[in-house]
Scaffold this active site. Sequence first.
Site, PDB file in Angstrom:
ATOM      1  N   HIS B  28       0.818  -1.225   0.000  1.00  0.00           N
ATOM      2  CA  HIS B  28       0.000   0.000   0.000  1.00  0.00           C
ATOM      3  C   HIS B  28       0.846   1.268   0.000  1.00  0.00           C
ATOM      4  CE1 HIS B  28       0.329   0.226   4.407  1.00  0.00           C
ATOM      5  NE2 HIS B  28      -0.493  -0.766   4.626  1.00  0.00           N
ATOM      6  N   HIS B  82      -5.133  -7.525  15.342  1.00  0.00           N
ATOM      7  CA  HIS B  82      -5.210  -6.424  14.374  1.00  0.00           C
ATOM      8  C   HIS B  82      -6.001  -6.913  13.166  1.00  0.00           C
ATOM      9  CE1 HIS B  82      -4.093  -3.088  11.905  1.00  0.00           C
ATOM     10  NE2 HIS B  82      -2.923  -3.488  11.480  1.00  0.00           N
ATOM     11  N   GLU B  84      -6.187  -5.642  10.066  1.00  0.00           N
ATOM     12  CA  GLU B  84      -5.713  -5.372   8.709  1.00  0.00           C
ATOM     13  C   GLU B  84      -5.456  -6.693   7.994  1.00  0.00           C
ATOM     14  OE1 GLU B  84      -2.565  -2.497   8.529  1.00  0.00           O
ATOM     15  OE2 GLU B  84      -2.840  -2.154   6.382  1.00  0.00           O
ATOM     16  N   ASP B  86      -3.328  -8.104   6.101  1.00  0.00           N
ATOM     17  CA  ASP B  86      -2.085  -8.870   6.040  1.00  0.00           C
ATOM     18  C   ASP B  86      -2.016  -9.834   7.228  1.00  0.00           C
ATOM     19  OD1 ASP B  86       0.248  -6.328   7.277  1.00  0.00           O
ATOM     20  OD2 ASP B  86      -1.936  -6.406   7.406  1.00  0.00           O
ATOM     21  N   HIS B 148      -1.370   0.760  14.958  1.00  0.00           N
ATOM     22  CA  HIS B 148      -1.583   1.930  14.200  1.00  0.00           C
ATOM     23  C   HIS B 148      -3.014   2.062  13.692  1.00  0.00           C
ATOM     24  CE1 HIS B 148      -1.124   0.036  10.011  1.00  0.00           C
ATOM     25  NE2 HIS B 148      -0.963  -0.941  10.849  1.00  0.00           N
ATOM     26  N   ASP B 167       1.743  -5.013  14.971  1.00  0.00           N
ATOM     27  CA  ASP B 167       2.662  -4.332  14.049  1.00  0.00           C
ATOM     28  C   ASP B 167       3.781  -3.581  14.755  1.00  0.00           C
ATOM     29  OD1 ASP B 167       0.253  -3.457  11.427  1.00  0.00           O
ATOM     30  OD2 ASP B 167       1.532  -5.204  11.698  1.00  0.00           O
ATOM     31  N   TYR B 195      10.120   1.320   8.813  1.00  0.00           N
ATOM     32  CA  TYR B 195       8.783   0.938   9.259  1.00  0.00           C
ATOM     33  C   TYR B 195       8.179   2.022  10.152  1.00  0.00           C
ATOM     34  CZ  TYR B 195       4.848  -1.921  10.459  1.00  0.00           C
ATOM     35  OH  TYR B 195       3.568  -2.388  10.594  1.00  0.00           O
ATOM     36  N   HIS B 228       5.475  -8.596  11.790  1.00  0.00           N
ATOM     37  CA  HIS B 228       6.301  -8.533  10.575  1.00  0.00           C
ATOM     38  C   HIS B 228       7.758  -8.588  10.987  1.00  0.00           C
ATOM     39  CE1 HIS B 228       3.036  -7.274   7.920  1.00  0.00           C
ATOM     40  NE2 HIS B 228       2.742  -6.287   8.734  1.00  0.00           N
TER      41      HIS B 228
END
Lengths: 54, 401
Positions: B28, B82, B84, B86, B148, B167, B195, B228
């Site tokens: 993204h 989270h 999101e 991913d 985030h 994250d 990051y 990650h």
Amino acid sequence: MKKYVCQVCGYVYDPDKGDPDSGVDPGTAFEDLPDDWVCPVCGASKDQFEEETG
Amino acid sequence: MKETYRAVEVCDRVYWVGAVDWGVRDFHGYLTSRGTTYNAFLILADKITLIDTVKAPFKQEMLARIASVVNPRDISCIISNHAEMDHSGSLPWIVEAVQPEKVFASVNGVKAIADHFHMDREIIAVKDGETLRIGNMTLTFVETKMLHWPDSMFTYLGEKELLFSSDAFGMHLASSERFADELDDSVLEHEAAKYYANILLPLSPLVTELLHSVGGLGITINTIAPDHGPIWRKDVNRPLDNYAKWAAQKPTNRAVVVYDTMWESTAAMARAIGEGLTAGGTSIRLMPLKSCHRSDVATEVLDAGALVVGSPTMNNNMFPTVADTLTYLKGLKPKNMVGATFGSYGWSGEAVKQMTEMLRAMKVEMVDEGIKVRYVPDGDALAQCRSLGQRVAESLAEKCK
């Protein structure tokens, strides 16, 4: 004066502190914030805030 | 699948069951030059628990890794730190496949998962500080709203002093090594900074607050397992100290000069400004946008104290690539910076004014209203540019005192 909580991110608007970085003086009630004021953390608009309970 | 993909032990009874994405380069709008990983973890407590999932294309690999240590249908709990995709991308599929007793997420996480997947299945909301007994072990949930996303939270496994940090403290770095102590320090420093710069910078005040509140929880953290990149199992103070440093945003004696050019005139101005900055004692990064990605510009801005932006004027506006990068940087809310603008133009020359206004709105302290030059800069114009660079350097040196 009541505190208001952003329902998107949890930021609490405290009227005693105001939001000086956005030009809102301490002592400003939530109702008196301009219509275009947004949550300083996540950008949510005023209508996404709810009065703090408890 | 099952024989090929295996779980990797993190510590006794805790396994990594995620996926390594070596080929992803556009995350993204973030250039993931070194790929990434989607980390998911399995806790072999009495109630077997899965922490997060992986991006959807990797779901079979994750299931295979899980199956290499347990029967997947024995998974009792799934925690979504989270929403999101991913990390949640395989959530609906894995829930179908293993039929867990319970699935947990934060209050905002429950809403976010509903708005992503519209699942026909209850997700249980957990509050900040709530604990969950998974038989012989206990999990504690720590809400990290807007770090985030509104739904973000950490899960802490007390028995192992292990923090599943979603994250936070992560980085986009594909590797076969699963632990930070197995990897090159300079690579870790760079990707961790990148990051932070691209994902967390605008949320810095919340990061500072979080570091205080986690300190106040009185918990010991010996391992940080982000979603990650590598796991921190030695020296967890490193990622924690880095976050405290980056969140403070103290100005440094470094300048980023970012620009684009149509006929090399704005480029010539950039180079002259660079000379002036260097003569003034400032370390510079000249970043032509034909060569540099916005996410790498953001990484340099993290460590810089000055932001100098250059653009030609095209059809009465700043050049589109400059608008792209400036919009991106505006969203990242860098603080405590000084700046200036410059550009070559043909007849109307609006770009410099537009950029100056934008930087001011970003609360960058402007050293000058900006230099604009008609077409090709001559010796005098370049000298002016050099002088601007020197003035930015002086201003910055003052700030760094």
